[in-house]
Design an enzyme around this catalytic site. Sequence first.
Site: not given
Length: 271
Positions: A2-3, A91, A110
């Site tokens: 994600p930028e 997750h 993460r």
Amino acid sequence: MPELPEVETVRAGLERLIGTEARIARIELMRPDLRVRIPPSLGRRLAGQPITGIRRRAKFLLIDTPAGSLLCHFGMTGTWRLAPPGDERPHDHCYLHLADHRRLAFRDPRRFGMLGLVEPHGRHPSLDGLGPEPLDAQQFTLEHLAQRCRRRKAPIKAVIMDQAVVVGVGNIYAQEALFRAGIRPQRPAGAITRARLARLVDEIRLVLAEAIVAGGSTISDFRQAGGDSGYFQHRFRVYGRAGEACVACGARLTGGVVGGRGTTWCRTCQR
DNA sequence: CGAATCACCTGATCGC
DNA sequence: TGCGATCAGGTGATTC
């Protein structure tokens, strides 16, 4: 994932998916302990609310309702997807149930991402202190970048990745913009001429805009909200290409660490 | 103050 | 095949 271009791609995808008549039925929190703990009030606050808009600020996604906005950061591995019945995955930390019975899933292995709540017309600590939006030519100017670089000895790459200087640029697009601008990532920011900073401002804007048009970059498991992959990764000129040939001069690209992150550049083309 | 380093987590990949 | 080391799109705290 994600930028800025990836977040913008997800934003546009969700907007298209959800339409203008959507309503949140309820929010199901499975695991609140992300980098920032998800506030338990989130579900109570947003249940039953109509979605009035989906915005992006920096690398944050905001889902607006009259009772407040759901604030989301993707960290390194965060994703939103449409999750039909039976599509539960490890997750998945949060399910957003829509009134039309569709379900959106936020998955983040993460757990570097975050989900939060912004009061209507309110502030949020994560949004305070953010720099200008790079795609807004009024906000992100040569004047601004030159001022923020003045007397700084940090490598220019670290400076343009600093979200207080300009938002949305991460490790991929910093490297791509610096290659296009012909500037070595480790060059001290204060030692770059105005003309070259002007070029950098342009290249940051261009590479981000191109990536948005391409639907972002798909690395490992980034997907647009509709499940399609982006394809800007095929246009990387330096990222992940250490040891391969420079697309401009043919020299072997150099790999190293700049600003604490893996970095690739061309010793010939970038000065 | 600025700059460098570490810490947070899990998963994929690579070399042996 | 198995196993440990290493690396990964981000950011905030700590250290120097």
